[in-house]
Design a protein around this motif. Structure first.
Motif, PDB file in Angstrom:
ATOM      1  N   VAL A 163       8.261  -2.099   7.848  1.00  0.00           N
ATOM      2  CA  VAL A 163       7.346  -2.661   6.848  1.00  0.00           C
ATOM      3  C   VAL A 163       6.003  -2.991   7.495  1.00  0.00           C
ATOM      4  N   GLY A 164       6.053  -3.622   8.658  1.00  0.00           N
ATOM      5  CA  GLY A 164       4.816  -3.963   9.361  1.00  0.00           C
ATOM      6  C   GLY A 164       4.017  -2.741   9.767  1.00  0.00           C
ATOM      7  N   LEU A 165       4.696  -1.713  10.268  1.00  0.00           N
ATOM      8  CA  LEU A 165       3.998  -0.500  10.700  1.00  0.00           C
ATOM      9  C   LEU A 165       3.374   0.246   9.517  1.00  0.00           C
ATOM     10  N   VAL A 166       4.104   0.321   8.423  1.00  0.00           N
ATOM     11  CA  VAL A 166       3.551   0.984   7.240  1.00  0.00           C
ATOM     12  C   VAL A 166       2.361   0.182   6.703  1.00  0.00           C
ATOM     13  N   GLY A 167       2.485  -1.146   6.656  1.00  0.00           N
ATOM     14  CA  GLY A 167       1.362  -1.982   6.226  1.00  0.00           C
ATOM     15  C   GLY A 167       0.143  -1.784   7.104  1.00  0.00           C
ATOM     16  N   TYR A 168       0.371  -1.718   8.404  1.00  0.00           N
ATOM     17  CA  TYR A 168      -0.726  -1.471   9.348  1.00  0.00           C
ATOM     18  C   TYR A 168      -1.356  -0.105   9.090  1.00  0.00           C
ATOM     19  N   ALA A 169      -0.529   0.913   8.890  1.00  0.00           N
ATOM     20  CA  ALA A 169      -1.047   2.263   8.636  1.00  0.00           C
ATOM     21  C   ALA A 169      -1.867   2.298   7.348  1.00  0.00           C
ATOM     22  N   LEU A 170      -1.402   1.636   6.299  1.00  0.00           N
ATOM     23  CA  LEU A 170      -2.156   1.595   5.040  1.00  0.00           C
ATOM     24  C   LEU A 170      -3.516   0.929   5.248  1.00  0.00           C
ATOM     25  N   ASP A 171      -3.533  -0.178   5.985  1.00  0.00           N
ATOM     26  CA  ASP A 171      -4.789  -0.864   6.273  1.00  0.00           C
ATOM     27  C   ASP A 171      -5.732   0.039   7.059  1.00  0.00           C
TER      28      ASP A 171
END
Length: 188
Positions: A163-171
């Motif tokens: 979840v954190g990695l995907v959130g970071y990638a989206l940002d």
């Protein structure tokens, strides 16, 4: 998530431009925005389920309603902070409304708009995870909740990293687009 966020971008930027340009719209709508933006994402879920009677459109609505507020607020601040010199130049060269919007307003407000878009994409990711936990059936949110119910803590930790990695990638994606559109003036 893409549907809810895209709709929030379209509506949020449009309302932000309206509120940023009009003192009357600011006075009338800003108090409403300030009240609605403080409602937690999960509090919208029962209302959306009652209204849509289906989990999929309810999740889209929760994403939309969660991510729209920073987009509206940052866009309106960007529009209100357009330097007076830019406005004066537009008057001197007699830009019509559409030309002013495209050549002056959007470029000047773009760093603010993209700041709102970055906050909004993070909130939309947060909202979909939370909605999936409650709606159930599919998604990483459901996976986390199911792992909790099955006492699989290691799966939860792995999912949280995901979840954190995907959130970071989206940002990073929104920040990258912002830098390209604003030619490096948007926050990275």
């Amino acid at each position: 998530m893409a549907y809810g966020y895209s709709l929030a971008v379209l509506v949020g930027v449009s309302l932000g431009v309206l509120v940023g340009q009009s003192t009357w719209a600011l006075r009338g709508l800003d108090p409403l925005f300030q009240v609605l933006r403080t409602v937690p994402p999960l509090a919208w879920l029962p209302i959306s389920l009652a209204g849509f009677r289906d989990g999929h459109p309810s999740a889209i609505f929760v994403i939309f309603i969660t991510s729209i507020w920073p987009i509206i607020i940052n866009t309106s601040i960007g529009i209100r902070n357009i330097p007076e010199d830019y406005r004066n130049v537009a008057k001197v060269i007699r830009l019509n409304g559409a030309e002013y919007f495209v050549k002056i307003m959007l470029p000047a407000a773009a760093p603010f708009i993209f700041s709102g878009l970055r906050i909004g994409v993070g909130l939309s990711w947060l909202a979909i995870i939370a909605a999936e936990m409650l709606i159930g059936g599919v998604g990483i949110g459901f996976f986390i909740w199911d792992a909790w119910n099955s006492s699989r803590i290691s799966d939860i930790i792995l999912a949280l990293v995901y979840v954190g990695l995907v959130g970071y990638a989206l940002d990073r994606i929104v920040a990258f687009v912002g830098r390209k559109v604003t030619r490096g003036t948007a926050a990275s």
